[in-house]
Design an enzyme around this catalytic site. Structure first.
Site, PDB file in Angstrom:
ATOM      1  N   MET A  30     -12.649  38.358 -46.662  1.00 15.60           N
ATOM      2  CA  MET A  30     -11.953  39.341 -45.828  1.00 15.60           C
ATOM      3  C   MET A  30     -10.451  39.305 -46.124  1.00 15.60           C
ATOM      4  O   MET A  30      -9.637  39.766 -45.316  1.00 15.60           O
ATOM      5  CB  MET A  30     -12.221  39.079 -44.353  1.00 15.60           C
ATOM      6  CG  MET A  30     -13.702  39.230 -44.007  1.00 15.60           C
ATOM      7  SD  MET A  30     -14.011  39.684 -42.305  1.00 15.60           S
ATOM      8  CE  MET A  30     -13.278  38.295 -41.457  1.00 15.60           C
ATOM      9  N   GLU A  35      -6.103  28.700 -50.389  1.00 18.93           N
ATOM     10  CA  GLU A  35      -6.669  27.861 -51.443  1.00 18.93           C
ATOM     11  C   GLU A  35      -8.203  27.745 -51.316  1.00 18.93           C
ATOM     12  O   GLU A  35      -8.903  27.634 -52.324  1.00 18.93           O
ATOM     13  CB  GLU A  35      -5.989  26.481 -51.410  1.00 18.93           C
ATOM     14  CG  GLU A  35      -6.455  25.498 -52.456  1.00 18.93           C
ATOM     15  CD  GLU A  35      -6.361  25.999 -53.908  1.00 18.93           C
ATOM     16  OE1 GLU A  35      -5.451  26.787 -54.216  1.00 18.93           O
ATOM     17  OE2 GLU A  35      -7.227  25.594 -54.717  1.00 18.93           O
ATOM     18  N   GLY A  36      -8.707  27.777 -50.071  1.00 19.11           N
ATOM     19  CA  GLY A  36     -10.163  27.710 -49.889  1.00 19.11           C
ATOM     20  C   GLY A  36     -10.862  28.862 -50.600  1.00 19.11           C
ATOM     21  O   GLY A  36     -11.890  28.675 -51.252  1.00 19.11           O
ATOM     22  N   HIS A  37     -10.293  30.076 -50.488  1.00 15.57           N
ATOM     23  CA  HIS A  37     -10.888  31.229 -51.179  1.00 15.57           C
ATOM     24  C   HIS A  37     -10.718  31.093 -52.693  1.00 15.57           C
ATOM     25  O   HIS A  37     -11.622  31.428 -53.464  1.00 15.57           O
ATOM     26  CB  HIS A  37     -10.195  32.531 -50.765  1.00 15.57           C
ATOM     27  CG  HIS A  37     -10.316  32.881 -49.323  1.00 15.57           C
ATOM     28  ND1 HIS A  37      -9.253  32.866 -48.453  1.00 15.57           N
ATOM     29  CD2 HIS A  37     -11.387  33.283 -48.585  1.00 15.57           C
ATOM     30  CE1 HIS A  37      -9.641  33.250 -47.254  1.00 15.57           C
ATOM     31  NE2 HIS A  37     -10.932  33.498 -47.297  1.00 15.57           N
ATOM     32  N   GLN A  61     -18.455  43.018 -38.020  1.00 15.35           N
ATOM     33  CA  GLN A  61     -18.692  41.639 -37.598  1.00 15.35           C
ATOM     34  C   GLN A  61     -17.710  41.163 -36.526  1.00 15.35           C
ATOM     35  O   GLN A  61     -17.693  39.995 -36.177  1.00 15.35           O
ATOM     36  CB  GLN A  61     -18.684  40.694 -38.797  1.00 15.35           C
ATOM     37  CG  GLN A  61     -17.357  40.508 -39.496  1.00 15.35           C
ATOM     38  CD  GLN A  61     -17.505  39.718 -40.796  1.00 15.35           C
ATOM     39  OE1 GLN A  61     -18.007  40.216 -41.789  1.00 15.35           O
ATOM     40  NE2 GLN A  61     -17.081  38.469 -40.774  1.00 15.35           N
ATOM     41  N   GLY A 147     -18.052  29.820 -48.714  1.00 13.42           N
ATOM     42  CA  GLY A 147     -17.448  28.548 -48.319  1.00 13.42           C
ATOM     43  C   GLY A 147     -18.292  27.829 -47.274  1.00 13.42           C
ATOM     44  O   GLY A 147     -18.913  28.469 -46.407  1.00 13.42           O
ATOM     45  N   LYS A 149     -17.162  26.185 -44.866  1.00 13.65           N
ATOM     46  CA  LYS A 149     -16.561  26.166 -43.531  1.00 13.65           C
ATOM     47  C   LYS A 149     -17.358  27.047 -42.566  1.00 13.65           C
ATOM     48  O   LYS A 149     -17.565  26.685 -41.420  1.00 13.65           O
ATOM     49  CB  LYS A 149     -15.103  26.601 -43.559  1.00 13.65           C
ATOM     50  CG  LYS A 149     -14.441  26.273 -42.213  1.00 13.65           C
ATOM     51  CD  LYS A 149     -12.988  26.522 -42.219  1.00 13.65           C
ATOM     52  CE  LYS A 149     -12.665  27.971 -42.120  1.00 13.65           C
ATOM     53  NZ  LYS A 149     -13.146  28.612 -40.868  1.00 13.65           N
ATOM     54  N   SER A 185      -8.103  28.001 -43.084  1.00 14.17           N
ATOM     55  CA  SER A 185      -8.730  29.175 -42.476  1.00 14.17           C
ATOM     56  C   SER A 185      -7.675  30.261 -42.368  1.00 14.17           C
ATOM     57  O   SER A 185      -6.502  29.974 -42.066  1.00 14.17           O
ATOM     58  CB  SER A 185      -9.231  28.817 -41.069  1.00 14.17           C
ATOM     59  OG  SER A 185      -9.482  30.001 -40.325  1.00 14.17           O
ATOM     60  N   ARG A 187      -7.432  32.216 -40.047  1.00 16.73           N
ATOM     61  CA  ARG A 187      -7.023  32.274 -38.644  1.00 16.73           C
ATOM     62  C   ARG A 187      -6.012  31.181 -38.285  1.00 16.73           C
ATOM     63  O   ARG A 187      -5.422  31.236 -37.204  1.00 16.73           O
ATOM     64  CB  ARG A 187      -8.244  32.209 -37.728  1.00 16.73           C
ATOM     65  CG  ARG A 187      -9.067  33.491 -37.773  1.00 16.73           C
ATOM     66  CD  ARG A 187     -10.123  33.558 -36.679  1.00 16.73           C
ATOM     67  NE  ARG A 187     -10.695  34.888 -36.576  1.00 16.73           N
ATOM     68  CZ  ARG A 187     -11.821  35.292 -37.183  1.00 16.73           C
ATOM     69  NH1 ARG A 187     -12.490  34.443 -37.950  1.00 16.73           N
ATOM     70  NH2 ARG A 187     -12.273  36.524 -37.037  1.00 16.73           N
TER      71      ARG A 187
HETATM   72  O1  PAF Z   1     -16.612  34.756 -44.606  1.00 15.15           O
HETATM   73  C1  PAF Z   1     -16.088  35.878 -44.624  1.00 15.15           C
HETATM   74  O2  PAF Z   1     -14.920  36.054 -44.982  1.00 15.15           O
HETATM   75  C2  PAF Z   1     -16.899  37.091 -44.185  1.00 15.15           C
HETATM   76  O3  PAF Z   1     -17.722  36.784 -43.115  1.00 15.15           O
HETATM   77  C3  PAF Z   1     -17.684  37.735 -45.332  1.00 15.15           C
HETATM   78  C4  PAF Z   1     -18.750  36.811 -45.887  1.00 15.15           C
HETATM   79  C5  PAF Z   1     -16.733  38.148 -46.452  1.00 15.15           C
HETATM   80  C6  PAF Z   1     -18.399  39.000 -44.827  1.00 15.15           C
HETATM   81  O4  PAF Z   1     -17.496  39.916 -44.309  1.00 15.15           O
END
Ligand code: PAF
Length: 286
Positions: A30, A35-37, A61, A147, A149, A185, A187
């Site tokens: 999203m 760094e996690g991504h 979501q 991930g 997490k 995160s 967030r």
């Molecule tokens: O983990 C996330 O960032 C979201 O839940 C995902 C998997 C990209 C789906 O929108």
């Protein structure tokens, strides 16, 4: 790195990599990359030559009182980071590209989706599975990387891959942590300086439980009491759940074993954070 906003050009861009047979990996995100991504891109490149990262704040979501509107968005910064880490394609659709008027079908997960994070976020995992199924169908990757997490998310996506026969190999990459143990995160950006300090209690609690498990304690109740006491010592943090769970089903486990998951969710100020560890497994930065 190509930045692509629409489904048809993305499919065209993937024709040649698909013909080459050297593998396509998808890293769904999203945005608000950290760094996690970026570590997910590394894992994706271990398995496939072409890495597609998607960047889409999925409205489906988020509940009506959640943070969809203020979720951090930085498309240009994210594009720079993804390119610098070697993503080949960044897919950044607008909501109306993925969700067309008249859409009626969703992917609805089973009972696990109403437990843990699903209990406080009704409908959240339907939104996650629906968008991930769409991304799987659009990109048709050989490999998808998520991930650890979001372990309940990863477990439910794994169930979807199995139950709906997606021909995709799913990789779950370890959590990346700050030097003080806090799990990275998007967030975390919401946390005030004092709350950022209070947030350390989540990893402190689960690490204390791991230490007790490594020392021979296997009673889930005893481990949960121990972790709960660690959290209770931080009055600014409100515990939502802290539990020892079965590795595959995420059902509460009466006894901890190697591979069991210890997961926590708590509110730090107004920010809801989650974290987890797998007992008996090395946690790279933990
Ligand atoms: O983990 C996330 O960032 C979201 O839940 C995902 C998997 C990209 C789906 O929108």
């Amino acid at each position: 790195m190509q930045i692509i906003e629409r489904i048809d050009p993305l499919r065209r861009a993937l024709e040649e990599p698909r013909r080459s047979g050297k593998g396509i990996a998808l890293v769904p995100t999203m945005g608000a990359l950290h760094e996690g991504h970026l570590a997910l891109i590394d894992r994706a490149h271990e398995r496939a030559q072409t890495v597609v990262m998607s960047l889409f704040v999925n409205p489906l979501q988020f509940g009506p009182n959640e943070d969809f509107a203020r979720y951090p968005r930085d498309r240009d910064g994210d594009a720079r980071l993804a390119a610098s880490r070697g993503a080949d394609i960044l897919f950044v659709p607008q909501p109306d590209e993925l969700y067309r008027a008249g859409r009626t079908v969703s992917v609805v997960p089973g009972a696990l989706a109403t437990r843990w994070d699903g209990a406080s976020r009704p409908g959240h995992f339907t939104g996650v599975l629906t968008v991930v199924a769409k991304l799987f169908n659009i990109v048709q990757p050989d490999v998808a990387v998520f991930g650890q997490k979001d372990i309940q998310q990863a477990t439910l996506i794994h169930a979807m891959v199995r139950d709906l026969d997606f021909p995709i190999r799913m990789i779950v990459a370890p959590i990346v942590r700050e030097h003080d143990g806090v799990a990275l995160s998007s967030r975390n950006a919401y946390l005030s300086a004092p709350d950022r300090k209070h947030a350390r209690v989540l990893s402190r609690a689960i690490f204390a439980m791991r230490e007790a498990f490594d020392g021979g304690e296997t009673s889930a109740a005893a481990l949960e009491r121990l972790g709960g006491a660690v959290v209770a010592a931080e009055p600014e943090v409100t515990l939502e759940y802290l539990a020892v769970m079965h590795a595959e089903t995420l059902e509460p486990a009466p006894a901890a074993a190697a591979g069991s998951i210890v997961a926590i969710a708590a509110r730090v100020g107004t920010t809801r954070l989650i974290d987890n560890i797998i007992l008996g497994a090395p946690d790279p930065a933990g």
